[in-house]
Design a protein around this motif. Sequence first.
Motif, PDB file in Angstrom:
ATOM      1  N   GLN A  68       0.898  -1.097   0.496  1.00 55.72           N
ATOM      2  CA  GLN A  68       0.210  -0.104  -0.285  1.00 55.72           C
ATOM      3  C   GLN A  68       1.320   1.143  -0.187  1.00 55.72           C
ATOM      4  OE1 GLN A  68      -3.016   0.256  -0.390  1.00 55.72           O
ATOM      5  NE2 GLN A  68      -3.001   2.787  -0.108  1.00 55.72           N
ATOM      6  N   MET A  70       2.849   1.602  -2.952  1.00 54.76           N
ATOM      7  CA  MET A  70       1.247   2.415  -3.893  1.00 54.76           C
ATOM      8  C   MET A  70       1.625   4.331  -3.725  1.00 54.76           C
ATOM      9  SD  MET A  70      -1.592  -0.760  -5.047  1.00 54.76           S
ATOM     10  CE  MET A  70      -2.527   0.597  -5.213  1.00 54.76           C
ATOM     11  N   GLU A  71       1.434   4.493  -2.680  1.00 56.91           N
ATOM     12  CA  GLU A  71       1.383   5.412  -2.513  1.00 56.91           C
ATOM     13  C   GLU A  71       2.721   6.537  -2.667  1.00 56.91           C
ATOM     14  OE1 GLU A  71       0.755   6.645   1.756  1.00 56.91           O
ATOM     15  OE2 GLU A  71      -1.067   5.128   2.272  1.00 56.91           O
ATOM     16  N   ASP A 118       9.710   6.478  -5.792  1.00 57.33           N
ATOM     17  CA  ASP A 118       9.822   5.629  -6.636  1.00 57.33           C
ATOM     18  C   ASP A 118      10.823   4.971  -8.188  1.00 57.33           C
ATOM     19  OD1 ASP A 118       8.488   6.158 -10.185  1.00 57.33           O
ATOM     20  OD2 ASP A 118       7.642   7.241  -8.341  1.00 57.33           O
TER      21      ASP A 118
END
Length: 259
Positions: free
Chosen positions: A218, A221-222, A241
């Motif tokens: 999670q 993804m953030e 990322d």
Amino acid sequence: MAKKNDVTVEEKLRSLYDLQLVDSRIDEIRNVRGELPLEVEDLEDEVAGLNRRLEKLDADIEVIDNDIKNKKNQIEESKSTIKKYSEQQKNVRNNREFNALSKEIEFQELEIELSEKHINEYKAKIEQKKEVIAQTKEKLSEREEHLKHKKSELDEILKETEKEEQALIDKSKEYEKNIEDRLISAYKRIRSNVKNGLAVVPVERGASGGSFFTIPPQVIMEIAGRKKIITDEHSGRILVDEELAKEEQEKMAGMFKKF
């Protein structure tokens, strides 16, 4: 140009990661120099210390030489006094006066003996100090040669990297101006608290760069969403990322080639 507070989170992350790449490149250049600047500084201090030691030893010998001269003068004075008393003994009226003068002559002879003993001791001290001077000069010559070699080594590295390093330092300052103060403060704080100076790292194989701690899907993804600045709960590093990191690495690699 947009104001610092008007830029998007993604732009902030890109700017921070660009700054990290520039600062890491500066770190690499400085690592190439390694301990050389400190070695040169230590050698310079050692050479200066040896020169000061030689100056002190020379000054000590000068003082001892003066002490020898003084003792020689005292010997000459004692000899002169003995001669004077010996002459007076020829004209004494009784044994008491003769004996008194004999005691004075004896005293002066003892003074001469003592002065000669001191002169011999002083000469021995001078010889000892000359030995130390010879050893110190030999060590000084060796350290000066070592310093010359290390300076030459450092100058060669500086010649190769100085221009690039200065260009990178200027670029680092330029990037800092485009990032809000609170983020720069956090970035610098993190950089100073980690060994490798990495304050902004990409997510690699589900963990923050250089770390073995897994990041929950999670959170990954953030991070990829680039909507807020997220830090690693274990190291405190700012996370970006992998895709953003690759894009900025390629961009910055092109810039580095120009330096």
